[in-house]
Design a protein around this motif. Structure first.
Motif, PDB file in Angstrom:
ATOM      1  N   SER A 220      -1.294  -7.734  15.122  1.00 29.15           N
ATOM      2  CA  SER A 220      -0.905  -6.972  13.931  1.00 29.15           C
ATOM      3  C   SER A 220      -1.663  -7.442  12.713  1.00 29.15           C
ATOM      4  CB  SER A 220       0.600  -7.105  13.711  1.00 29.15           C
ATOM      5  OG  SER A 220       0.977  -6.537  12.470  1.00 29.15           O
ATOM      6  N   ARG A 221      -1.772  -8.765  12.569  1.00 30.37           N
ATOM      7  CA  ARG A 221      -2.473  -9.303  11.392  1.00 30.37           C
ATOM      8  C   ARG A 221      -3.951  -8.930  11.407  1.00 30.37           C
ATOM      9  NH1 ARG A 221      -1.534 -13.077   7.589  1.00 30.37           N
ATOM     10  NH2 ARG A 221      -3.305 -14.249   6.755  1.00 30.37           N
ATOM     11  N   VAL A 222      -4.589  -9.127  12.579  1.00 32.74           N
ATOM     12  CA  VAL A 222      -6.020  -8.825  12.661  1.00 32.74           C
ATOM     13  C   VAL A 222      -6.267  -7.341  12.441  1.00 32.74           C
ATOM     14  CG1 VAL A 222      -8.016  -8.798  14.212  1.00 32.74           C
ATOM     15  CG2 VAL A 222      -6.511 -10.789  14.145  1.00 32.74           C
ATOM     16  N   ALA A 223      -5.475  -6.501  13.144  1.00 29.71           N
ATOM     17  CA  ALA A 223      -5.671  -5.059  13.002  1.00 29.71           C
ATOM     18  C   ALA A 223      -5.374  -4.608  11.576  1.00 29.71           C
ATOM     19  CB  ALA A 223      -4.773  -4.317  13.987  1.00 29.71           C
ATOM     20  N   SER A 224      -4.323  -5.185  10.970  1.00 27.21           N
ATOM     21  CA  SER A 224      -3.981  -4.808   9.595  1.00 27.21           C
ATOM     22  C   SER A 224      -5.084  -5.206   8.628  1.00 27.21           C
ATOM     23  CB  SER A 224      -2.657  -5.478   9.193  1.00 27.21           C
ATOM     24  OG  SER A 224      -1.601  -5.049  10.020  1.00 27.21           O
TER      25      SER A 224
ATOM     26  N   VAL B 270     -16.527   3.944 -13.523  1.00 27.38           N
ATOM     27  CA  VAL B 270     -15.821   4.888 -12.651  1.00 27.38           C
ATOM     28  C   VAL B 270     -14.765   4.116 -11.866  1.00 27.38           C
ATOM     29  CG1 VAL B 270     -16.039   6.476 -10.722  1.00 27.38           C
ATOM     30  CG2 VAL B 270     -17.822   6.400 -12.472  1.00 27.38           C
ATOM     31  N   LEU B 271     -13.511   4.587 -11.964  1.00 26.79           N
ATOM     32  CA  LEU B 271     -12.397   4.019 -11.206  1.00 26.79           C
ATOM     33  C   LEU B 271     -11.840   5.088 -10.285  1.00 26.79           C
ATOM     34  CD1 LEU B 271     -10.426   2.161 -14.057  1.00 26.79           C
ATOM     35  CD2 LEU B 271     -12.273   1.263 -12.642  1.00 26.79           C
ATOM     36  N   VAL B 272     -11.578   4.741  -9.041  1.00 27.97           N
ATOM     37  CA  VAL B 272     -10.893   5.628  -8.097  1.00 27.97           C
ATOM     38  C   VAL B 272      -9.682   4.857  -7.592  1.00 27.97           C
ATOM     39  CG1 VAL B 272     -11.036   6.925  -5.963  1.00 27.97           C
ATOM     40  CG2 VAL B 272     -13.043   6.760  -7.433  1.00 27.97           C
ATOM     41  N   ARG B 273      -8.486   5.362  -7.943  1.00 25.30           N
ATOM     42  CA  ARG B 273      -7.283   4.610  -7.615  1.00 25.30           C
ATOM     43  C   ARG B 273      -6.376   5.417  -6.687  1.00 25.30           C
ATOM     44  NH1 ARG B 273      -3.283   5.010 -12.963  1.00 25.30           N
ATOM     45  NH2 ARG B 273      -2.635   7.165 -12.547  1.00 25.30           N
ATOM     46  N   GLN B 274      -5.523   4.681  -5.973  1.00 27.99           N
ATOM     47  CA  GLN B 274      -4.525   5.278  -5.089  1.00 27.99           C
ATOM     48  C   GLN B 274      -3.318   4.360  -5.064  1.00 27.99           C
ATOM     49  OE1 GLN B 274      -5.670   5.669  -0.966  1.00 27.99           O
ATOM     50  NE2 GLN B 274      -4.268   7.360  -0.598  1.00 27.99           N
ATOM     51  N   ASP B 275      -2.131   4.955  -5.093  1.00 30.29           N
ATOM     52  CA  ASP B 275      -0.914   4.150  -5.040  1.00 30.29           C
ATOM     53  C   ASP B 275      -0.985   3.203  -3.837  1.00 30.29           C
ATOM     54  OD1 ASP B 275       2.065   3.839  -5.956  1.00 30.29           O
ATOM     55  OD2 ASP B 275       2.106   4.036  -3.777  1.00 30.29           O
ATOM     56  N   ALA B 276      -0.711   1.905  -4.100  1.00 26.63           N
ATOM     57  CA  ALA B 276      -0.876   0.900  -3.051  1.00 26.63           C
ATOM     58  C   ALA B 276       0.005   1.203  -1.845  1.00 26.63           C
ATOM     59  CB  ALA B 276      -0.580  -0.489  -3.601  1.00 26.63           C
ATOM     60  N   GLY B 277       1.237   1.659  -2.101  1.00 29.92           N
ATOM     61  CA  GLY B 277       2.120   1.971  -0.986  1.00 29.92           C
ATOM     62  C   GLY B 277       1.580   3.103  -0.132  1.00 29.92           C
ATOM     63  N   THR B 278       1.005   4.111  -0.796  1.00 29.98           N
ATOM     64  CA  THR B 278       0.417   5.232  -0.059  1.00 29.98           C
ATOM     65  C   THR B 278      -0.846   4.803   0.668  1.00 29.98           C
ATOM     66  OG1 THR B 278       1.291   6.757  -1.718  1.00 29.98           O
ATOM     67  CG2 THR B 278      -0.461   7.575  -0.293  1.00 29.98           C
ATOM     68  N   ALA B 279      -1.671   3.998  -0.024  1.00 28.01           N
ATOM     69  CA  ALA B 279      -2.949   3.574   0.566  1.00 28.01           C
ATOM     70  C   ALA B 279      -2.735   2.773   1.839  1.00 28.01           C
ATOM     71  CB  ALA B 279      -3.751   2.762  -0.452  1.00 28.01           C
ATOM     72  N   PHE B 280      -1.732   1.882   1.799  1.00 28.00           N
ATOM     73  CA  PHE B 280      -1.524   0.980   2.943  1.00 28.00           C
ATOM     74  C   PHE B 280      -0.376   1.432   3.836  1.00 28.00           C
ATOM     75  CE2 PHE B 280      -3.345  -2.108  -0.250  1.00 28.00           C
ATOM     76  CZ  PHE B 280      -4.591  -2.139   0.346  1.00 28.00           C
TER      77      PHE B 280
ATOM     78  N   SER C 247      -0.535   3.451   6.349  1.00 33.67           N
ATOM     79  CA  SER C 247      -0.975   3.402   7.747  1.00 33.67           C
ATOM     80  C   SER C 247      -0.962   1.971   8.273  1.00 33.67           C
ATOM     81  CB  SER C 247      -2.372   3.995   7.868  1.00 33.67           C
ATOM     82  OG  SER C 247      -3.284   3.311   7.015  1.00 33.67           O
ATOM     83  N   VAL C 248      -1.211   0.996   7.369  1.00 29.21           N
ATOM     84  CA  VAL C 248      -1.174  -0.410   7.786  1.00 29.21           C
ATOM     85  C   VAL C 248       0.254  -0.802   8.172  1.00 29.21           C
ATOM     86  CG1 VAL C 248      -1.574  -2.779   7.052  1.00 29.21           C
ATOM     87  CG2 VAL C 248      -3.141  -0.975   6.336  1.00 29.21           C
ATOM     88  N   ALA C 249       1.230  -0.396   7.330  1.00 35.47           N
ATOM     89  CA  ALA C 249       2.636  -0.708   7.630  1.00 35.47           C
ATOM     90  C   ALA C 249       3.063  -0.049   8.942  1.00 35.47           C
ATOM     91  CB  ALA C 249       3.520  -0.259   6.476  1.00 35.47           C
ATOM     92  N   ASP C 250       2.647   1.219   9.139  1.00 34.47           N
ATOM     93  CA  ASP C 250       2.997   1.904  10.388  1.00 34.47           C
ATOM     94  C   ASP C 250       2.409   1.173  11.594  1.00 34.47           C
ATOM     95  OD1 ASP C 250       4.371   3.800   8.983  1.00 34.47           O
ATOM     96  OD2 ASP C 250       2.715   5.252   8.947  1.00 34.47           O
ATOM     97  N   LEU C 251       1.156   0.733  11.453  1.00 32.87           N
ATOM     98  CA  LEU C 251       0.514   0.017  12.557  1.00 32.87           C
ATOM     99  C   LEU C 251       1.259  -1.273  12.878  1.00 32.87           C
ATOM    100  CD1 LEU C 251      -1.862  -0.349  14.515  1.00 32.87           C
ATOM    101  CD2 LEU C 251      -3.107  -1.485  12.662  1.00 32.87           C
ATOM    102  N   ARG C 252       1.674  -2.001  11.847  1.00 36.53           N
ATOM    103  CA  ARG C 252       2.409  -3.247  12.079  1.00 36.53           C
ATOM    104  C   ARG C 252       3.725  -2.983  12.798  1.00 36.53           C
ATOM    105  NH1 ARG C 252       1.475  -6.009   6.122  1.00 36.53           N
ATOM    106  NH2 ARG C 252      -0.623  -6.820   6.522  1.00 36.53           N
TER     107      ARG C 252
END
Length: 594
Positions: free
Chosen positions: A50-54, A299-309, A311-316
């Motif tokens: 999980s850690r490596v994949a995340s 130039v800044l491109v931002r995304q809510d951290a919860g939304t961005a990650f 898929s990481v939480a789902d994978l874990r």
């Protein structure tokens, strides 16, 4: 009949002792052990995976956001470079450079350029006095713009001005909200005659909607990523393009992404924004493109951290869930395997007890391969006990033999040291000279002893003895000493005298021969034939050799140790090119190729 309990418990009848006492605890113990081990191993593996994949997924998400920022910054820089180039090309147009050309023809040239790239709000030709001579739309002609930056800077060379409100253009657009005037960028270039004389400035006002379309294209590119927002910051940190709540406002200079971009860095960072939310932000400074130097944008491109990650939480969660499932299955398999293992182990315990009493061991049949292997091992152990007793008696005999051999070798060594001390004292000029020579010869003997000890005094390699004696004289140079010959193993009786002889040759070379000069070399070659070792010592590059006036202890020791003790042959040749020594020594019967 009662049997002794092999586990030290109270003796019970065989039919009662094993079943009620051993079976339940053993199965429970093994089942718990296998189950716990499987559970822990699976959970650890799941956590690591999980850690490596995340981490890899997070790195990919961060890289994608950073690539979006890099892509948009590149699009903006290249777009402004193209508009910069438009003005430079228009400035070379013959119609615009001709003061006598009709105004309508000049309007037509600029109108055609505006139609080619509709994001221009207006294109105008300004004369040398700063008055608008002609425009693509025909408006604003005759207006004095000599105080405008695009004229003052454009007369010096190609110019791009930062975003600003086009208040004058707003008056030409009926129904436009005065509180929200159009925003434009000024792009200009000087117009000069063939003789280099300044004629005027060609200027285009680029509608800021061009940048918004670039941002919209970025959103289409990132359609798979939700809530992605692009921002363009001016040099002072003011938001030129972005959410309505932030537009025309300055972001804090200590915001990590802003601070890093101002320092000329590009990357991605998770940070807390003024609205109290955490965003994953990709940042990149706009550095211009080719001749266009850039406006210092960020130039800044931002995304809510919860939304961005997300898929990481789902994978874990999925990895941990499957890890628990696999661990549960492993525990069940452990329980079943424990039952299969416990039965043959009980029978093996009875056989082990018989072995402990010295009785013949009956090998119980088992369907479990490992249990069958243990059964055979118990049988082999009974035979091994008998062999061990025989080997113990043989070891005692070998120990007695080794003690006698050690006694003999110690006496021989002491006799050699005594003779060496007498001969060294006889040739020494002073106590200090005696001490140095005697210690050096003892060290040479000890080095040969070290090589023999490493081989349990069964023999020593000739190359190892030569290297141990000559390495201190090489001075860290590979070309100083050369050894060439096949692998040869020497018995201790040959190795010790030969090692002392090599030491004497090396000491003589270091004092008077090749090793006393910086460019001197020693080459040692050997070969074996008809049971005889033939070794040649040759020196070169040192002082010219000459036979000594008298024979010293070194040559006497060489001849005594090799000719008298080993029935060998030694020839010393003190030629002008350097000492050459030929040694022929019969090898003992135990000597063989290494």
């Amino acid at each position: 009949m009662r049997l002794p309990d092999p586990l030290g418990q109270t003796a019970l009848p065989a039919q009662d002792r094993i079943a009620p006492v051993l079976k339940p605890p053993l199965r429970v113990f093994l089942a718990l052990g296998f189950g716990a081990a499987g559970l822990v191993a699976t959970l650890v593996l799941a956590l690591v995976a999980s850690r490596v994949a995340s981490q890899r997924l997070e790195a990919r998400i961060e890289a994608e956001l950073g690539d979006l920022a890099d892509h948009m910054a590149g699009r903006l820089d290249r777009g402004l470079f193209e508009r910069w180039r438009d003005m430079v090309i228009l400035a070379e147009n013959d119609t615009l450079r001709d003061p006598a050309a009709p105004v309508e023809r000049k309007r037509r040239v600029m109108r055609r350029a505006q139609e080619t790239y509709p994001d221009y709000a207006i294109i105008g030709l300004i004369d040398a006095d700063g008055r608008v001579a002609a425009t693509s739309t025909g408006v604003l002609e005759g207006l004095n713009v000599s105080h405008r930056e695009y004229f003052t800077q454009g007369r010096e060379g190609p110019f791009v001005g930062d975003v600003h409100d086009a208040l004058l253009l707003a008056t030409l657009q009926p129904g436009h909200d005065p509180a929200d005037p159009p925003r434009v960028l000024d792009v200009a270039a000087p117009v000069k005659a063939d003789d280099g004389r300044f004629i005027g400035v060609i200027s285009g006002h680029l509608d800021w909607g061009w940048a918004r379309r670039v941002e919209a294209s970025l959103r289409e590119t990132s359609a798979g990523q939700r809530d992605v927002t692009a921002l363009v910051l001016a040099r002072d940190g003011t938001v030129l393009l972005g959410p309505d709540a932030l537009r025309r406002k300055a972001l804090p200079a200590d915001l990590p992404s802003v601070a890093a971009a101002r320092a000329g860095k590009s990357g991605t960072v998770t940070e807390l924004w003024p609205d109290g939310r955490h965003y994953l932000t990709g940042y990149r400074p706009a550095r211009g493109y080719r001749d266009y130097p850039g406006l210092g944008w960020t130039v800044l491109v931002r995304q809510d951290a919860g939304t961005a990650f997300a898929s990481v939480a789902d994978l874990r969660r999925q990895i941990l869930l499957w890890g628990l499932v696999v661990a549960t299955v492993a525990a069940g398999i452990g329980w079943f395997a424990a039952g299969l293992l416990a039965r043959p182990l009980r029978r093996l315990a009875v056989s082990a007890a018989s072995l402990g009493r010295g009785e013949p061991v009956e090998v119980p049949a088992s369907a479990v391969r490992e249990a069958q292997a243990i059964s055979h091992a118990l049988t082999a152990a009974a035979h091994a006990l008998q062999r061990q007793e025989e080997e113990r008696r043989a070891a005692d005999a070998r120990q007695d033999l080794l003690i006698h051999e050690l006694n003999h070798r110690v006496k021989n060594t002491l006799a050699t040291v005594q003779s060496m001390a007498r001969q060294t004292a006889r040739s020494a000029a002073s106590l200090e000279d005696f001490t140095g020579s005697f210690e050096a010869r003892l060290l040479a003997m000890s080095q040969t002893h070290n090589v023999l000890t490493a081989n349990h005094w069964e023999g020593a390699g000739l190359r190892g003895i030569l290297a141990a004696e000559l390495e201190p004289y090489a001075g860290g140079r590979a070309d100083r000493i050369s050894l060439d010959g096949p692998p040869v193993s020497l018995t201790p009786s040959v190795a010790l005298p030969l090692g002392m002889a090599i030491h004497e040759l090396a000491t003589n070379a270091a004092k008077y021969g090749a090793l006393s000069a910086a460019g001197g070399q020693v080459r040692v070659e050997w070969q074996v034939g008809a049971g005889t070792l033939r070794l040649r010592w040759r020196e070169s590059g040192g002082p010219a050799g000459a036979p000594p006036a008298r024979t010293g202890f070194g040559p006497r020791l060489i001849r005594a140790s090799l000719e008298r003790e080993l029935a060998g042959e030694v020839r010393l040749d003190f030629s002008a090119g350097g000492l050459a020594c030929l040694i022929a020594v019969p090898l003992a019967a135990r000597t063989e190729a290494a």
